[in-house]
Scaffold this motif. Structure first.
Motif, PDB file in Angstrom:
ATOM      1  N   HIS A   1      17.331   1.904 -12.715  1.00 13.63           N
ATOM      2  CA  HIS A   1      15.920   1.881 -12.284  1.00 13.63           C
ATOM      3  C   HIS A   1      15.690   0.777 -11.252  1.00 13.63           C
ATOM      4  N   ILE A   2      16.405  -0.344 -11.405  1.00 13.09           N
ATOM      5  CA  ILE A   2      16.286  -1.430 -10.432  1.00 13.09           C
ATOM      6  C   ILE A   2      16.840  -0.981  -9.080  1.00 13.09           C
ATOM      7  N   LYS A   3      17.991  -0.320  -9.106  1.00 10.14           N
ATOM      8  CA  LYS A   3      18.588   0.177  -7.865  1.00 10.14           C
ATOM      9  C   LYS A   3      17.672   1.187  -7.190  1.00 10.14           C
ATOM     10  N   PHE A   4      17.103   2.090  -7.998  1.00  7.76           N
ATOM     11  CA  PHE A   4      16.187   3.089  -7.433  1.00  7.76           C
ATOM     12  C   PHE A   4      14.980   2.401  -6.796  1.00  7.76           C
ATOM     13  N   ALA A   5      14.411   1.425  -7.515  1.00  6.21           N
ATOM     14  CA  ALA A   5      13.220   0.734  -6.997  1.00  6.21           C
ATOM     15  C   ALA A   5      13.533   0.057  -5.672  1.00  6.21           C
ATOM     16  N   TRP A   6      14.674  -0.617  -5.591  1.00  7.80           N
ATOM     17  CA  TRP A   6      15.011  -1.306  -4.355  1.00  7.80           C
ATOM     18  C   TRP A   6      15.261  -0.324  -3.203  1.00  7.80           C
ATOM     19  N   GLN A   7      15.980   0.761  -3.478  1.00  7.36           N
ATOM     20  CA  GLN A   7      16.217   1.776  -2.431  1.00  7.36           C
ATOM     21  C   GLN A   7      14.900   2.344  -1.920  1.00  7.36           C
ATOM     22  N   HIS A   8      13.980   2.572  -2.844  1.00  8.08           N
ATOM     23  CA  HIS A   8      12.662   3.109  -2.479  1.00  8.08           C
ATOM     24  C   HIS A   8      11.892   2.105  -1.617  1.00  8.08           C
ATOM     25  N   ILE A   9      11.871   0.839  -2.046  1.00 10.61           N
ATOM     26  CA  ILE A   9      11.178  -0.203  -1.282  1.00 10.61           C
ATOM     27  C   ILE A   9      11.817  -0.364   0.091  1.00 10.61           C
ATOM     28  N   SER A  10      13.136  -0.377   0.130  1.00 12.50           N
ATOM     29  CA  SER A  10      13.865  -0.567   1.384  1.00 12.50           C
ATOM     30  C   SER A  10      13.574   0.549   2.378  1.00 12.50           C
ATOM     31  N   GLN A  11      13.545   1.788   1.878  1.00 12.03           N
ATOM     32  CA  GLN A  11      13.269   2.919   2.766  1.00 12.03           C
ATOM     33  C   GLN A  11      11.828   2.880   3.274  1.00 12.03           C
ATOM     34  N   LEU A  12      10.908   2.551   2.404  1.00 10.57           N
ATOM     35  CA  LEU A  12       9.507   2.442   2.835  1.00 10.57           C
ATOM     36  C   LEU A  12       9.351   1.319   3.858  1.00 10.57           C
ATOM     37  N   ALA A  13      10.088   0.241   3.678  1.00 14.33           N
ATOM     38  CA  ALA A  13      10.049  -0.858   4.647  1.00 14.33           C
ATOM     39  C   ALA A  13      10.579  -0.409   5.996  1.00 14.33           C
ATOM     40  N   THR A  14      11.667   0.357   5.979  1.00 13.21           N
ATOM     41  CA  THR A  14      12.236   0.890   7.221  1.00 13.21           C
ATOM     42  C   THR A  14      11.217   1.761   7.944  1.00 13.21           C
ATOM     43  N   ASP A  15      10.597   2.670   7.225  1.00 15.33           N
ATOM     44  CA  ASP A  15       9.594   3.565   7.820  1.00 15.33           C
ATOM     45  C   ASP A  15       8.415   2.762   8.363  1.00 15.33           C
ATOM     46  N   LEU A  16       7.986   1.767   7.597  1.00 17.28           N
ATOM     47  CA  LEU A  16       6.839   0.964   8.010  1.00 17.28           C
ATOM     48  C   LEU A  16       7.153   0.165   9.276  1.00 17.28           C
ATOM     49  N   LEU A  17       8.319  -0.451   9.308  1.00 21.06           N
ATOM     50  CA  LEU A  17       8.682  -1.275  10.470  1.00 21.06           C
ATOM     51  C   LEU A  17       8.798  -0.425  11.725  1.00 21.06           C
TER      52      LEU A  17
ATOM     53  N   LYS B   1       0.836  -1.205   0.000  1.00 20.67           N
ATOM     54  CA  LYS B   1       0.000   0.000   0.000  1.00 20.67           C
ATOM     55  C   LYS B   1       0.868   1.251   0.000  1.00 20.67           C
ATOM     56  N   SER B   2       1.906   1.260   0.811  1.00 25.54           N
ATOM     57  CA  SER B   2       2.778   2.437   0.877  1.00 25.54           C
ATOM     58  C   SER B   2       3.568   2.609  -0.423  1.00 25.54           C
ATOM     59  N   ILE B   3       3.977   1.488  -1.048  1.00 25.56           N
ATOM     60  CA  ILE B   3       4.699   1.563  -2.326  1.00 25.56           C
ATOM     61  C   ILE B   3       3.813   2.180  -3.398  1.00 25.56           C
ATOM     62  N   ASN B   4       2.598   1.672  -3.536  1.00 26.62           N
ATOM     63  CA  ASN B   4       1.736   2.133  -4.619  1.00 26.62           C
ATOM     64  C   ASN B   4       1.120   3.496  -4.355  1.00 26.62           C
ATOM     65  N   GLU B   5       0.969   3.862  -3.090  1.00 30.63           N
ATOM     66  CA  GLU B   5       0.477   5.213  -2.791  1.00 30.63           C
ATOM     67  C   GLU B   5       1.536   6.274  -3.067  1.00 30.63           C
ATOM     68  N   ALA B   6       2.806   5.909  -2.928  1.00 28.63           N
ATOM     69  CA  ALA B   6       3.889   6.843  -3.240  1.00 28.63           C
ATOM     70  C   ALA B   6       3.983   7.095  -4.743  1.00 28.63           C
ATOM     71  N   LYS B   7       3.585   6.126  -5.561  1.00 28.58           N
ATOM     72  CA  LYS B   7       3.483   6.247  -7.018  1.00 28.58           C
ATOM     73  C   LYS B   7       4.818   6.558  -7.701  1.00 28.58           C
ATOM     74  N   LYS B   8       5.892   6.130  -7.076  1.00 27.70           N
ATOM     75  CA  LYS B   8       7.204   6.249  -7.729  1.00 27.70           C
ATOM     76  C   LYS B   8       7.506   4.992  -8.552  1.00 27.70           C
ATOM     77  N   ILE B   9       7.005   3.867  -8.100  1.00 18.35           N
ATOM     78  CA  ILE B   9       7.041   2.618  -8.859  1.00 18.35           C
ATOM     79  C   ILE B   9       5.668   1.970  -8.706  1.00 18.35           C
ATOM     80  N   HIS B  10       5.404   0.930  -9.496  1.00 15.50           N
ATOM     81  CA  HIS B  10       4.098   0.274  -9.403  1.00 15.50           C
ATOM     82  C   HIS B  10       4.283  -1.236  -9.368  1.00 15.50           C
ATOM     83  N   LEU B  11       3.690  -1.885  -8.355  1.00 11.88           N
ATOM     84  CA  LEU B  11       3.742  -3.338  -8.180  1.00 11.88           C
ATOM     85  C   LEU B  11       2.339  -3.885  -7.955  1.00 11.88           C
ATOM     86  N   VAL B  12       2.177  -5.191  -8.164  1.00 12.12           N
ATOM     87  CA  VAL B  12       0.952  -5.878  -7.763  1.00 12.12           C
ATOM     88  C   VAL B  12       1.343  -7.123  -6.974  1.00 12.12           C
TER      89      VAL B  12
END
Length: 488
Positions: A459-475, A425-436
């Motif tokens: 783009h892969i590195k950016f996506a992972w950094q973005h996911i990783s940071q959102l995971a940190t914030d979420l945890l 939810k946080s990944i797709n609400e940020a709208k920087k990348i899109h996953l299902v």
């Protein structure tokens, strides 16, 4: 619009499309709109008087683009790829310009004949057994369907007709209704929902066959359910094997399943919608071993082979299995070559009557990329998926949920489904990348599919950094909430 203005406006549109694709990474991958956004932006009725091209053109950015999900963005990692290339776009322009409706050879000979040859080209590229090719006097052949869903439905309906006729020849006392009520189709519990829908449309029962720990169906699992159903008086007639399942890109075990289907006289259809394109690479061709046992096979060049939608390639060993199920000959569709044995009328191979000149896209792409160019496209995507997998594995908070074979990585945070739902939810609400997501057994899993023709390592590195940071914030949030609950 006359020809002179068409030339002018056509150049403008080509420039617009080229600019759109060149600069697509600057656009937000997922739109900021709510359901119903578009209706208030356009008139209630069509205009009585003509409007200018300029008026229509300016509304593309004003009305259409705000509601577009940019499937070809290098930040789009959802579903599976939707192929796109400039040669295919040019071919689609030519298809629209010719504007034929190629339901029969006579309706446009080039439309029919190019399709037959292109499907032979494509079949040879993936080293399909000779029986699936039309050649000059083969019994099989290929056809372009609109989607893998159509190919599955066509196969199931053809198998149904063939089985009914076979059973009635052995037991003439049985009516078609008697037999229909006992027919059973089968597919993996990981198969696409379109297989179940095909059975729904075909008015036959369908049963899921349990997959193993690698999300693949093996021979023993199929044999078990077949034995049970035959003992109950049912008639197994169709099995859909999947190569490259939608949830995890798993592969059913054709070398075990094929001989069982052949022995039991069950039509085996192979759905390789996504993964099939990879079989043009010798290092992935082994994944198709066992196709020799199949009656029909399908994959989508419009997913991963740089051919724009729609272009779903389907082959059958015996084209008479299709034509005998669907052939109708009203006088207005007949022509004097149809019984010569020299021509194909593709209207007998599909649900619709009309068909576009879709083989032009294959012809352009296969010639302008060549096999080596297309192989490099596939290999690049596979390299990038393994790059993402490596990044995930380096982070102990995450787990990989299925073997990474092609361009899909299934991963999740170690923890509850609720935690992973919140992450997505946080990944797709940020709208920087899109996953299902998908479900693998009882786990809520995030899918990371390499999709865009223009995606690069950055783009892969950016996506992972973005996911990783959102995971940190979420945890941090979850830990804080958990601590507060304990205090209460």
């Amino acid at each position: 619009m006359d020809a002179a203005e068409f030339r002018k406006r056509g150049k403008e549109m080509v420039d617009y499309v080229a600019d759109y694709l060149e600069k697509i990474d600057k656009r937000q991958v997922f739109p900021d709109v709510e359901p119903g956004y578009l209706r208030p932006l356009i008139a209630d009725c069509a205009p009585q008087d003509p409007e200018s091209f300029e008026d229509v053109f300016k509304d593309i950015e004003k009305i259409i683009m705000p509601g577009v999900t940019h499937w070809h963005s290098p930040y789009f990692f959802a579903y599976f790829p939707a192929a796109s290339s400039f040669p295919a776009l040019l071919a689609d322009m030519l298809c629209g310009g010719i504007g034929c409706v190629g339901f029969s050879w006579a309706a446009s000979p080039a439309c029919t004949e190019l399709e037959t040859v292109m499907l032979d080209w494509l079949g040879k590229m993936i080293n399909l057994p000779e029986e699936f090719l039309a050649g000059k006097d083969g019994h099989g052949g290929g056809v372009i369907q609109g989607s893998a869903s159509e190919a599955t439905l066509i196969s199931l309906l053809a198998a149904r007709t063939k089985t009914i006729r076979q059973v009635q020849s052995e037991k003439p006392e049985l009516t078609e209704a008697d037999i229909m009520g006992r027919l059973v189709a089968y597919a993996s519990d990981q198969a696409h929902s379109s297989v179940e829908r095909a059975a729904l449309i075909g008015a036959v029962k369908i049963k899921n066959v349990s997959s193993d720990d690698t999300f693949s169906v093996c021979g023993s699992a199929l044999k078990k359910v077949l034995d049970e159903d035959k003992a109950a008086g049912l008639i197994p007639f169709f099995f859909c094997a999947t190569l490259g399942t939608t949830p995890s890109c798993s592969f059913d075990k054709l070398l075990e399943l094929g001989p069982i289907c052949n022995k039991e006289n069950i039509w085996m259809h192979i759905d390789a919608a996504y993964a099939g394109s990879a079989f043009i690479c010798p290092e992935f061709r082994h994944l198709l071993n066992g196709v020799e046992f199949a009656d029909s096979f399908n994959f989508n060049p419009h997913k991963w082979l740089l051919v724009n939608f729609d272009c779903s390639a389907m082959w059958v060993k015996k084209r008479s299995d299709l034509t005998s199920a669907f052939k109708l000959e009203p006088l207005y569709l007949q022509h004097h070559h149809q019984e010569s044995g020299l021509v194909t009328d593709y209207r007998h191979w599909q649900i619709p009557l009309g068909r576009r000149f879709r083989s032009l896209k294959l012809w352009f792409v296969l010639r302008m990329y060549g096999v080596t160019g297309l192989q490099e496209h596939i290999r690049k995507h596979v390299r990038l998926s393994h790059q993402f997998e490596h990044l995930v594995r380096q982070d102990e908070r995450f787990e990989i949920c299925a073997e990474v074979i092609l361009g899909l990585v299934c991963f999740r945070l170690k923890g509850s489904n609720e935690l992973n739902e919140a992450l997505l939810k946080s990944i797709n609400e940020a709208k920087k990348i899109h996953l299902v997501p998908c479900h693998l057994r009882e786990k809520f899993v995030l899918r990371f599919a390499i999709c865009s023709r223009m995606v690069e390592s950055t783009h892969i590195k950016f996506a992972w950094q973005h996911i990783s940071q959102l995971a940190t914030d979420l945890l941090k949030t979850w830990e804080r909430n958990h601590h507060q609950q304990k205090q209460q």
